[in-house]
Write a protein that holds these residues in place. Structure first.
Motif, PDB file in Angstrom:
ATOM      1  N   CYS A  49       0.830  -1.210   0.000  1.00 31.36           N
ATOM      2  CA  CYS A  49       0.000   0.000   0.000  1.00 31.36           C
ATOM      3  C   CYS A  49       0.867   1.265   0.000  1.00 31.36           C
ATOM      4  O   CYS A  49       0.540   2.241  -0.650  1.00 31.36           O
ATOM      5  N   CYS A  52       1.965   3.249  -3.170  1.00 34.76           N
ATOM      6  CA  CYS A  52       1.110   4.252  -3.813  1.00 34.76           C
ATOM      7  C   CYS A  52       0.619   5.312  -2.847  1.00 34.76           C
ATOM      8  O   CYS A  52       0.347   6.431  -3.244  1.00 34.76           O
ATOM      9  N   HIS A  53       0.436   4.948  -1.587  1.00 35.41           N
ATOM     10  CA  HIS A  53      -0.155   5.849  -0.604  1.00 35.41           C
ATOM     11  C   HIS A  53       0.895   6.293   0.416  1.00 35.41           C
ATOM     12  O   HIS A  53       1.680   5.478   0.886  1.00 35.41           O
ATOM     13  N   THR A  64       0.243  -4.220   8.935  1.00 29.38           N
ATOM     14  CA  THR A  64      -0.085  -3.950   7.532  1.00 29.38           C
ATOM     15  C   THR A  64      -1.445  -3.275   7.384  1.00 29.38           C
ATOM     16  O   THR A  64      -2.335  -3.472   8.208  1.00 29.38           O
ATOM     17  N   CYS A  65      -1.580  -2.506   6.331  1.00 28.82           N
ATOM     18  CA  CYS A  65      -2.834  -1.789   6.054  1.00 28.82           C
ATOM     19  C   CYS A  65      -4.002  -2.755   5.896  1.00 28.82           C
ATOM     20  O   CYS A  65      -5.116  -2.467   6.328  1.00 28.82           O
ATOM     21  N   VAL A  66      -3.741  -3.922   5.263  1.00 30.76           N
ATOM     22  CA  VAL A  66      -4.823  -4.871   4.999  1.00 30.76           C
ATOM     23  C   VAL A  66      -5.347  -5.536   6.276  1.00 30.76           C
ATOM     24  O   VAL A  66      -6.404  -6.150   6.250  1.00 30.76           O
ATOM     25  N   HIS A  69      -8.022  -2.577   6.715  1.00 29.56           N
ATOM     26  CA  HIS A  69      -8.700  -2.095   5.509  1.00 29.56           C
ATOM     27  C   HIS A  69      -9.047  -3.205   4.522  1.00 29.56           C
ATOM     28  O   HIS A  69      -9.740  -2.949   3.541  1.00 29.56           O
ATOM     29  N   GLY A  71      -8.561  -5.539   1.363  1.00 22.66           N
ATOM     30  CA  GLY A  71      -7.880  -5.280   0.099  1.00 22.66           C
ATOM     31  C   GLY A  71      -6.765  -6.291  -0.092  1.00 22.66           C
ATOM     32  O   GLY A  71      -6.739  -7.347   0.542  1.00 22.66           O
ATOM     33  N   ASP A  73      -2.556  -6.154  -0.479  1.00 26.98           N
ATOM     34  CA  ASP A  73      -1.327  -5.351  -0.533  1.00 26.98           C
ATOM     35  C   ASP A  73      -0.201  -6.030  -1.311  1.00 26.98           C
ATOM     36  O   ASP A  73       0.900  -5.506  -1.392  1.00 26.98           O
ATOM     37  N   ALA A  81      -6.012  -4.547  -6.103  1.00 28.05           N
ATOM     38  CA  ALA A  81      -5.534  -4.153  -4.774  1.00 28.05           C
ATOM     39  C   ALA A  81      -6.661  -3.596  -3.914  1.00 28.05           C
ATOM     40  O   ALA A  81      -6.690  -3.797  -2.705  1.00 28.05           O
ATOM     41  N   HIS A  82      -7.625  -2.908  -4.526  1.00 26.52           N
ATOM     42  CA  HIS A  82      -8.712  -2.285  -3.771  1.00 26.52           C
ATOM     43  C   HIS A  82      -9.980  -3.140  -3.697  1.00 26.52           C
ATOM     44  O   HIS A  82     -10.991  -2.683  -3.158  1.00 26.52           O
ATOM     45  N   LEU A  85     -11.970  -3.500  -0.367  1.00 27.32           N
ATOM     46  CA  LEU A  85     -11.329  -2.522   0.518  1.00 27.32           C
ATOM     47  C   LEU A  85     -12.356  -1.833   1.412  1.00 27.32           C
ATOM     48  O   LEU A  85     -13.443  -1.492   0.957  1.00 27.32           O
TER      49      LEU A  85
END
Length: 195
Positions: A49, A52-53, A64-66, A69, A71, A73, A81-82, A85
């Motif tokens: 993630c 890009c972010h 991790t973001c996932v 969220h 999605g 990663d 990827a999204h 999400l």
């Protein structure tokens, strides 16, 4: 290369055949070069993630973001990827899927809390304006650009005004009043409007 082999090649291969062979070899070299410059090198440099972010994690959520969220990663295309999400994982409508994975007990304690669910207050107001059913979650109430009934009007008012409390509203777009939704309203650190 031995001279006899060289003589054999030059005798048996005409200039046209040799030209075709060199042309084919050139095409293979060009295709190989293009393939080696493809997205494979991008995949190796891709950093999930954060590739890009611009992500800065809260001190209590260093994973991790996932994890929250969902999605994917490990994918670098936006569509994949999204997929699935959750943009606001701590919102009351999503908290069970995201926060509940680690904070099951806390979520069970807060779900019946009227400050969090607002269901008793909302249902009392909505019944006065003609609602027959009950809502168990404030996110079930929608706003309407052109309310056609008293109930739609009060739902619009609830959604646009009353439900702007910190659990259901991220604050106006000013750095000092911006915060998260749901659990994140109090339990994620924000500074100057950014997590």
């Amino acid at each position: 290369m031995p001279s006899s082999l060289f003589r054999y090649i030059t005798i048996h291969l005409s200039a046209a055949n040799l030209h075709k062979m060199i042309g084919s070899l050139a095409i293979v070299i060009v295709l190989f070069s293009l393939y080696s410059c493809s997205s494979e090198s991008d995949k190796q440099e891709f950093a999930g993630c954060a590739g890009c972010h611009d992500v800065e994690l809260d001190q209590n959520h260093q994973f991790t973001c996932v994890s929250c969220h969902l999605g994917n990663d490990e994918e670098y295309t936006v569509e994949i990827a999204h997929k699935d999400l959750i943009t606001n994982p701590a919102h009351p409508a999503n908290a069970e899927k995201s926060c509940g994975a680690c904070h099951t007990r806390q979520l069970e304690l807060v779900k019946p809390n009227n400050h969090y669910a607002l269901s008793n207050h909302l249902n009392k107001v909505r019944r006065v304006f003609g609602a027959h059913g009950t809502v168990t979650d404030a996110s079930a109430i929608s706003s309407s650009p052109a309310p056609a009934s008293a109930l739609e009007l009060v739902d619009d008012l609830l959604r646009r005004r009353c439900l702007r409390c910190h659990v259901y509203y991220q604050g106006d777009d000013f750095a000092r009043v911006r915060h998260g939704l749901g659990c994140a309203a109090c339990h994620l650190s924000f500074y100057d409007g950014h997590m």
